[in-house]
Design an enzyme around this catalytic site. Structure first.
Site, PDB file in Angstrom:
ATOM      1  N   GLY A 230      -4.802  24.332   5.681  1.00 17.85           N
ATOM      2  CA  GLY A 230      -3.365  24.199   5.457  1.00 17.85           C
ATOM      3  C   GLY A 230      -3.040  24.208   3.979  1.00 17.85           C
TER       4      GLY A 230
ATOM      5  N   LYS B  31       2.460   4.098   8.209  1.00 18.31           N
ATOM      6  CA  LYS B  31       3.253   5.168   7.568  1.00 18.31           C
ATOM      7  C   LYS B  31       4.567   5.372   8.308  1.00 18.31           C
ATOM      8  CE  LYS B  31       4.494   8.681   5.034  1.00 18.31           C
ATOM      9  NZ  LYS B  31       4.562   9.944   5.670  1.00 18.31           N
TER      10      LYS B  31
ATOM     11  N   HIS C  28       6.755   2.724   7.134  1.00 17.07           N
ATOM     12  CA  HIS C  28       7.149   3.107   5.771  1.00 17.07           C
ATOM     13  C   HIS C  28       8.340   4.053   5.827  1.00 17.07           C
ATOM     14  CE1 HIS C  28       7.150   6.244   2.655  1.00 17.07           C
ATOM     15  NE2 HIS C  28       6.660   5.355   1.808  1.00 17.07           N
ATOM     16  N   ASN C  29       8.262   5.055   6.701  1.00 19.72           N
ATOM     17  CA  ASN C  29       9.349   6.028   6.784  1.00 19.72           C
ATOM     18  C   ASN C  29      10.615   5.412   7.363  1.00 19.72           C
ATOM     19  OD1 ASN C  29       7.347   7.739   5.891  1.00 19.72           O
ATOM     20  ND2 ASN C  29       7.854   9.384   7.302  1.00 19.72           N
TER      21      ASN C  29
ATOM     22  N   GLU D 100      12.157   3.722   4.595  1.00 14.37           N
ATOM     23  CA  GLU D 100      12.720   4.789   3.754  1.00 14.37           C
ATOM     24  C   GLU D 100      14.093   5.230   4.272  1.00 14.37           C
ATOM     25  OE1 GLU D 100      11.674   9.466   3.412  1.00 14.37           O
ATOM     26  OE2 GLU D 100       9.994   8.098   3.041  1.00 14.37           O
TER      27      GLU D 100
END
Length: 509
Positions: A14, A210, A213-214, A217
Site C-alpha cells: 500500500g 484508536k 481517539h477518533n 477527535e
C-alpha cells in the site's frame, strides 16, 4: 550486489498517501523497504520521492511487482506492513500472501482504521498461517511522514520484533514538558525524547483505543466549530478575527493541533474569489465511521459518551443541507441581541473557559469508555501510557494531555478524569463561564450540542440523586420491571401491584 545486501528489512503493501509516508519514515530511520501496490504509478511516485530525498545514498526502497517477489525480497522471518483501506482489502491481501508462501512465524501488521472486532477475528482466522498483528496509526499524512502516534496490539512475541521499528518512526515528546519534539526534515528523523508508541494489549485493544481517539477527535472538532459559530453569528466576528482569537488561545491551556489548524483554516483566503476560504466551503461534513463506532460502543457498554455522540449527530444534521435551507425560512428563532464591545469580549472569554471544560469532559468520556471496555474484554490498559502517546503525532495532541498523563500516574485506578483533584479544581474555577457560554448561545438560538451535552454530563456525574427513581417507577408501572429500594440491601428487587387500590409492594427476589 550480493543477496544479503539486496534483502530488505520490511515489506510494505500500500503506497497511498499514508503508506508512502510511512515507507519514507521507515527509510529515514535506516530500514530498507520492499514495497508493493496494485497501482504502479504510486510505486513510481514513491521511488521518485525516495530518489529526491536520499541524495547520493543507495536506494532505500525497492518496488515489487508481485506478492511472491515481495516475500523473496525480505529477510526471514518476514515483517510485512499493510496500509490499505479497512475491511475486505485486508483479507484479500492476507490470502494472497498465503498463496505466495508466507510462513507461520512471519508477521503481518494491519495499520488501517479497522474495526477492532474484525482484528480479533482476523487473528483467529490466520493463526498457524502467519502472525496477524495490528497497529492503529494517528497523525495523518504529516504524522506518518515525520512521526505518528502508534497504538500496537496483539501477539506479545510479535511486539518484541516490531517494538524497535515502531519506537524509531514514532513521534517523540520531551519527557519533562510533554511537548512534541518536531523536526520535519527528510532524512533527519528525531531520535531524542520519548516515543509515542507503546504496547496497548491483546488483539483488538489497539484499534479500540484508536477508535476512541477518533471519537474524542470528532467531539473536539465539534467543540471548536461551536465556538466559531457563536463568535460568527452572535458576536459578529469575521473569520480573520476568530483566527486571531484561536491563535491567542493556542498559546495557553487550549494549545492543541486542532486549535492550531482551525486558526490557519480561518485565516486562509480563497485563491479564486478572495473571500475567506471557510465561506466557500459547503457546510456538509463527512465521516468515515470511527466516531459512529465509538458512539455505538458507548451505548452497548452503558458508558455514557454524549458529547461524542452529539458530534456524530452534528455531522449527520449538517448533511441535511437542503432541508435546513428550507427550514430556515419557516422556523423562527430568537431576535438578535445587541452587544457592545465589552459584552462581546466577556463572551469570548466565557467561550474560552467553556471550551476547556467541555474538552476535559470529552476526554473523561473517552477514557471512561476505554476503562469500561477493558473490564468487559479483560484488557489491562495503561491509561497514563495511552495519554503519553497522544501527546504528539496524533490529531488530538494537546498540551493538557500531559495533565491527563499525570492524573493517571497519581491514581491508575481513577474512576473518572473529572474526579482527579487537578481537573476537579480546574472545572470548579471555570464552570460559571461554561454555564454562561451555553446559556448565551441557547438564548441566541445557536446550536451548541457538544458544549451543552458536556455540561449536562458533568452535572449528571456530580449529582448524588438523579431522577432515575421516577423512571424506575414508570418502568415498574407499565412493565413490571421491578426496582431496588434505598432502605433495603442492594440486589433485592420489588414490584408494586399498581392496579390495586392499596398498591401493596411485593419483593420479587
Amino acid at each position: 550486489m550480493s543477496e544479503s545486501v539486496s534483502l530488505c528489512d520490511i515489506g510494505f503493501v500500500g503506497a497511498g498517501v499514508m503508506g508512502k509516508n510511512l515507507i519514507l519514515n521507515l527509510a529515514d530511520n535506516g530500514y530498507r523497504v520492499a514495497a508493493f501496490d496494485l497501482d504502479h504509478q504510486r510505486l513510481e511516485a514513491l521511488l521518485a520521492q525516495d530518489a529526491a530525498e536520499r541524495g547520493n545514498q543507495a536506494p532505500r526502497v525497492v518496488a515489487c511487482s508481485s506478492y511472491t517477489e515481495l516475500l523473496g525480497r525480505l529477510s526471514a522471518p518476514h515483517l510485512i506492513v499493510l496500509s490499505v483501506p479497512a475491511g475486505k482489502p485486508v483479507d484479500d491481501i492476507c490470502h494472497k500472501l498465503i498463496d505466495a508462501g508466507i510462513q507461520a512465524d512471519d508477521i503481518v501488521v494491519d495499520t488501517g482504521n479497522s474495526l477492532w472486532t474484525d482484528t480479533v477475528e482476523r487473528e483467529k482466522s490466520y493463526e498457524g498461517k502467519f502472525i496477524f498483528f495490528s497497529t492503529a496509526v494517528s497523525g495523518g499524512e504529516e504524522g506518518a511522514r515525520f512521526g505518528p502516534s502508534l497504538m500496537p496490539s496483539g501477539d506479545p512475541y510479535a511486539w518484541t520484533r516490531i517494538k524497535p521499528v515502531w519506537q524509531a518512526i514514532a513521534a517523540k515528546v520531551d519527557p519533562a514538558s510533554g511537548k512534541p519534539i518536531e523536526r520535519k526534515i527528510p532524512g533527519q528523523p528525531v531520535k531524542e525524547g520519548e516515543p509515542c508508541a507503546t504496547y496497548i494489549g491483546p488483539t483488538g485493544s489497539g484499534h479500540y483505543v484508536k477508535m476512541v481517539h477518533n471519537g474524542i477527535e470528532y467531539a473536539d472538532m465539534q467543540l471548536i466549530c461551536e465556538a466559531y459559530q457563536v463568535m460568527r453569528d452572535q458576536l459578529d466576528m469575521n473569520p480573520q478575527d476568530i483566527a486571531g482569537v484561536f491563535k491567542a488561545w493556542n498559546q495557553g491551556i487550549l494549545n492543541s493541533y486542532l486549535m492550531e489548524i482551525s486558526a490557519e483554516v480561518l485565516a486562509t483566503s480563497d485563491s479564486e474569489t478572495g473571500l475567506p476560504l471557510v465561506d466557500v466551503i459547503l457546510d456538509k461534513a463527512g465521516q468515515k465511521g470511527t466516531g459512529l463506532w465509538t458512539a455505538v460502543s458507548s451505548l452497548q457498554l452503558g458508558s455514557p459518551a454524549p458529547s461524542i455522540a452529539e458530534a456524530v449527530y452534528a455531522r449527520s444534521l449538517s448533511a441535511l443541507k437542503a432541508e435546513r435551507v428550507k427550514a430556515s425560512s419557516v422556523l423562527a428563532g430568537p431576535s438578535p441581541q445587541l452587544l457592545d464591545d465589552a459584552q462581546k469580549q466577556a463572551r469570548v472569554e466565557a467561550l474560552h473557559d467553556a471550551l476547556y471544560c467541555a474538552k476535559v469532559c470529552v476526554y473523561a468520556q473517552g477514557f471512561h469508555l476505554m476503562k469500561t471496555a477493558a473490564a468487559e474484554q479483560g484488557w489491562e490498559l495503561n491509561f497514563a501510557e495511552i495519554a503519553k502517546i497522544w501527546r504528539a503525532g496524533c490529531i488530538i495532541r494537546a498540551v493538557f494531555l500531559q495533565s491527563i498523563t499525570e492524573a493517571y500516574q497519581r491514581n491508575e485506578e481513577l474512576a473518572n478524569l473529572l474526579v482527579d483533584p487537578f481537573f476537579a479544581k480546574q472545572i470548579s474555577g471555570f464552570q460559571q463561564h461554561w454555564r454562561q457560554a451555553v446559556a448565551n448561545a441557547t438564548l441566541a438560538g445557536i446550536p451548541v450540542p457538544a458544549l451543552s451535552s458536556a455540561l449536562s454530563y458533568y452535572d449528571a456525574y456530580r449529582t448524588a440523586v438523579l431522577p432515575a427513581n421516577l423512571l424506575q417507577g414508570q418502568r415498574d408501572f407499565f412493565g413490571a420491571h421491578t426496582f431496588e429500594r434505598t432502605d433495603q440491601p442492594k440486589g433485592k428487587s420489588f414490584h408494586v401491584l399498581w392496579s390495586d387500590a392499596g398498591r401493596p409492594m411485593t419483593r420479587i427476589k
